[in-house]
Structures are given as structure tokens and as C-alpha cells.
Design a protein around this motif. Sequence first.
Motif, PDB file in Angstrom:
ATOM      1  N   TYR A 299      38.007  37.953  34.160  1.00 21.29           N
ATOM      2  CA  TYR A 299      38.813  36.986  34.920  1.00 21.29           C
ATOM      3  C   TYR A 299      40.044  36.550  34.128  1.00 21.29           C
ATOM      4  CZ  TYR A 299      35.020  36.293  38.358  1.00 21.29           C
ATOM      5  OH  TYR A 299      34.080  36.454  39.342  1.00 21.29           O
ATOM      6  N   ILE A 359      39.500  34.856  42.457  1.00 24.14           N
ATOM      7  CA  ILE A 359      39.563  34.170  41.172  1.00 24.14           C
ATOM      8  C   ILE A 359      40.573  33.029  41.260  1.00 24.14           C
ATOM      9  CG2 ILE A 359      40.044  34.455  38.711  1.00 24.14           C
ATOM     10  CD1 ILE A 359      39.392  37.470  39.110  1.00 24.14           C
ATOM     11  N   SER A 366      35.752  31.675  39.772  1.00 22.14           N
ATOM     12  CA  SER A 366      36.112  31.963  41.165  1.00 22.14           C
ATOM     13  C   SER A 366      36.243  30.640  41.922  1.00 22.14           C
ATOM     14  CB  SER A 366      35.063  32.867  41.818  1.00 22.14           C
ATOM     15  OG  SER A 366      33.775  32.283  41.751  1.00 22.14           O
TER      16      SER A 366
END
Length: 418
Positions: A299, A359, A366
Motif C-alpha cells: 500500500y 487504498i 484501505s
Amino acid sequence: MKTANLKRKNSLSYIDLFAGAGGLSEGFIRNGFEPIIHVEMNVDACYTLKTRLAYHYLKDNNQLDIYVSYLKGEISRANLYENLPTDLLDSILNLKIDEGNLKYIYKQIDKNLKLRKFKKVDLLIGGPPCQAYSLIGRHGIDWDNDERVKLYKLYGKILAKYKPSMFVFENVPGIVSANKGEYFNDLRNYYDKLGYDVDYQILKAEEFGVLQSRRRVIIIGSLKTKKLAYPEFPKEIERYTVADIFHDLEVLKPGDSISVGKYKKQASEYQIKYNVRNVLDFYTQHISRPHNINDLAIYKIVQDKWNNENHRLKYNDLPNRLRTQNNVSSFLDRFKVVDMNGLSHTLVAHIAKDGHYYIHPTQVRSISVREAARLQSFPDDYFFEGSRTAAFTQIGNAVPPLMSAVLAKKIKEILWVK
């Protein structure tokens, strides 16, 4: 027996099939339509529908404090429902729409029409489950035997039974080209034989004020005797961004959950214009899913690429140490950041399975349930029943209420004239 007695002067009645969490229905309620029946097979979505009807009923009867007490956890759901008329609760049918249940559905519709003092059904709305018609879901579909692709005929049987002046059928754009277009042609011919002029458009949710790039097929039919044209919907030209709805929520870490939270900043122009922060001075369900260390590392890389280079990272761009899938030649768009400075990409029910495609733009996680709901234009007073996963599923499958409200306003104008 105490009844809802929701009928207002000049109100129009409607039935909602495959109702989900009520995103499509919400727009019609806001425009004075009266729901006769909502039919939905998912139990969590049915509770969401009941809770939303509770909001509208209590608000209309100056008892919104009861609803607020429920959101704050001061009373139970059973306590909330005790304040509602029995027929209002019974208007939510937790049923699968199939041949075996049609007689019961007809019985409940007839019962509620009589209780609400309506002589007829003015409108039928709904969108059958769209997995079979989506571009993603076409592989392995048995077009001759899969019951999902025949749901339009069950919708049509209820249409033929009550002959409303108009109907609204919502679905994904893939329905138009599914099975090389044969399916959609069958659908149009079927409704034509039932006595309806049928037309459709692929509408863009962002042109209705939704902060999301989302395409939906809206099929509208009207009785041939009415001689009605497909409505022309006004388009929203002002441009707001996701920043206008993410700015006032508390910062979360993965796995954090805020059941009831206070706004940390003033409402944005967008939130005021579209009543995101409506009658409440708090928000609910700001719930983030947990993530493992590997996903968090991914991420962070995906965020940096997007925020600093405006580049959407592909799966095969990741370092080998972070890859957990051997396939690096297809399905490469597995991780995606929501664009803070523009529109979000399309929100779908897959968000219930993982958050890789949604994300948060600045926080390494998220998006939360409340953030997802806002992307779909649900106001903060809208509560989703069930687990976090159930809430994500309901939100991802929903029609954005801002979109449905514009549809409803225009259809109301047409039906009043005719």
C-alpha cells in the motif's frame, strides 16, 4: 392495528425489487414516492432497509431522537423497531424472487396497497443482481440455464400483474452487450410484448453529483398508451473531489473502528450542498479492516507512486519479496489508490473481500465503511446493518442515492403531468 399512514397528498406509489440496501429507493422516498414493498433476499440488507424506513418515519413524525439513540447504541434495534407501525416493518420482504414466492409477494403488495389507500402501483423499480452481466462475471455463465440471467422475466411478471405507468430497471453497462447483445434484445422484446415502450441510456454517476466515476445502464419503460419519451436528466457541471468528503473524518489505523465519531473539521461546500452531513452532529461506522505487514508495505509503495508520480503501479512492478501471486502477466491492476484530487474509480462489492483496490490516498490502509458510503453518496445518517463485510457488500452493490434522487424527481414530473 396502527398503520404507517405514510400516504401524502399527490403521492405516488412504487415497488422496489432486488432492493439491496435501498440506494435506488432512497431517491424516490426523498421525492415523495411511497414504498409499497421492498423485496430483497439478503437478510442484512433487509435490516438496513427497515432501519432506513425507521429514519424516514421517525423524522416525519418529529421523533428523530429515537433514531439518534439507536445510532449511539443507547437502545437496541428491537427497541428502535418497536416505535414503528407493523405494516411498515412488514413491507420489507426478505425473500428470493422466484416462481414459488410470487403469490406471496402479490398478496403482500395487495395488502399494503389497501392499507395505504392506493388504488394502483404507479412505478416499479429495481435492478436484478448484475454479476452475470458484468464484464468480469461473464466467464463460465450458462446463458440458457443460469437463473440470474432470467430474473428480468420475474421482474416482468410483477410488471404485468400491476401495470404501473413506468418502470426503472438499473444494471451494469455489460448487460447491453452480454451474450453478444442477444440477452438485451430478448429483454427489450419481452417488455415490449407486455405493453411497454422501452429505452435506455448509460448514465455517468459523476454527472449527478457523485464523487465517483461510475457507469450504469438505466432502462426506463412506460406504458405504450402513455406515449412517454425517455427523460432528459440535468447534468451536474460543478467539479468537487474526494477531498471534499474525506477531510473531516478521524485518522484511522488498519483495524481501527469508530462506531460514533465527532467531525474534526467544518463541512465542505459539497457536503452542505448534497446533505452529506445531514441532521446529525456525528458520524457512524468509520470502520477500517486490518491488513497484514506485506499488504501495508505494498500500500505504501502504491500510494507513493500515485501521489508523487501520478502513476498507477502494476503488480509486476512490485519487488519480488512482496509478491504473493505467481501470475505477473494478467490481472495486474490489483492495487489502486482512491484519487483524493479527483473522482474515485468505480466502487464495487468486491471491496467486501479485500481493500486492495480502494487504498486510502493518505492513510496506509484501505477505505473505511463510512468513506465507502460517502463515495456512493450515502448521507452520514444512513446506517448499514450487519458486519463490516456485510456493510461493504451492500454499499458496493448500491445505486448512489444522489443519482436515484435525480431520476426520481424527473419521473415524478412526468407522472404528475400524465
